[in-house]
Design an enzyme around this catalytic site. Structure first.
Site, PDB file in Angstrom:
ATOM      1  CB  SER A  38      -0.943   0.009   1.206  1.00 58.47           C
ATOM      2  OG  SER A  38      -0.216  -0.095   2.420  1.00 58.47           O
ATOM      3  N   GLY A  75      -1.810  -4.265   1.546  1.00 64.89           N
ATOM      4  CA  GLY A  75      -1.821  -5.399   2.452  1.00 64.89           C
ATOM      5  C   GLY A  75      -0.871  -6.510   2.083  1.00 64.89           C
ATOM      6  CG  ASP A 185      -3.141   5.198   8.167  1.00 70.85           C
ATOM      7  OD1 ASP A 185      -2.240   6.061   8.054  1.00 70.85           O
ATOM      8  OD2 ASP A 185      -3.399   4.391   7.264  1.00 70.85           O
ATOM      9  CG  HIS A 188      -1.094   3.861   4.551  1.00 74.63           C
ATOM     10  ND1 HIS A 188      -1.829   3.304   5.571  1.00 74.63           N
ATOM     11  CD2 HIS A 188      -0.688   2.836   3.763  1.00 74.63           C
ATOM     12  CE1 HIS A 188      -1.882   1.998   5.411  1.00 74.63           C
ATOM     13  NE2 HIS A 188      -1.191   1.676   4.324  1.00 74.63           N
TER      14      HIS A 188
END
Length: 217
Positions: A38, A75, A185, A188
């Site tokens: 990702s 992922g 988060d 990222h």
């Protein structure tokens, strides 16, 4: 009237050729594949803001036309990457950026498994005569503890040396831990964070493209 129609046809054809030229140039440009998870796939960012998109724009701006292909899967682990390598990365890719391992560390995968998978990935890519490989390193998150980090963190440098490929030591260099460069988060990168990554890795991607051009004569 006939002269006008002929002139109009000439202008129309010329305009069509002009519009097609950039597309043809892009089709024949060297192919760079961002093979990762990702972090390189563009999770959470908008159109044109992903790592492949920004890297292609930066390469073109620097005078190095290239097609940067997004072969990232959110992922993905090194196990998943190894399993899909043959169909995810075109055999004729000039440069492959290997960016995998972050999810291994987040999930506590044995560093031995990570090492073996990356070793196999690099072995397969190095067997391709016209492909230059750039390995992007990863660092174990602090919550995994010092013992895990001591086994995980050296993997990238040791494998880069073993396979004779250039290493970008830490893919998230300058971004990890900086709230303004990450999404909510905190894992990222946002668009600005991706820009920092691209700026850092760009010189090595350019060198890889040059090496590919030299190898092909």
């Amino acid at each position: 009237m006939q002269r006008f129609q002929s002139l109009l046809a000439f202008v129309t054809i010329g305009l069509g050729l002009a519009l097609c030229a950039p597309a043809r140039a892009q089709e024949t440009a060297p192919q760079v594949v961002a093979f990762g998870d990702s972090l390189s796939a563009g999770y959470g960012v908008g159109p044109g803001e992903s790592f492949p998109d920004q890297l292609q724009a930066a390469l073109n701006a620097a005078g190095h036309p290239a097609r940067v292909v997004n072969a990232g899967v959110s992922g993905d682990t090194t196990t998943g990457g190894l399993a899909r390598l043959d169909w995810s990365v075109p055999a004729d890719a000039q440069v492959v950026i290997v960016e995998l391992g972050a999810n291994d560390a987040l999930r506590g995968v044995s560093p031995d498994v990570t090492r073996n998978n990356l070793d196999a990935i690099l072995t397969k890519l190095k067997a391709r005569p016209n492909t230059q490989v750039l390995l992007a390193g990863m660092i174990s998150p602090p919550n995994m503890g010092p013992d895990y980090a001591a086994k995980f963190n050296p993997i990238y440098g040791e494998l880069a040396a073993k396979h004779g490929v250039p290493l970008y030591p830490f893919f998230l260099e300058g971004v990890a831990g900086n709230g303004s460069l990450n999404q909510a988060d905190y894992m990222h990168p946002n668009a600005q964070g991706v820009a920092v990554i691209v700026k850092g890795i760009l010189p090595q991607v350019i060198e890889a493209l040059k090496a590919s051009a030299r190898a092909q004569g």
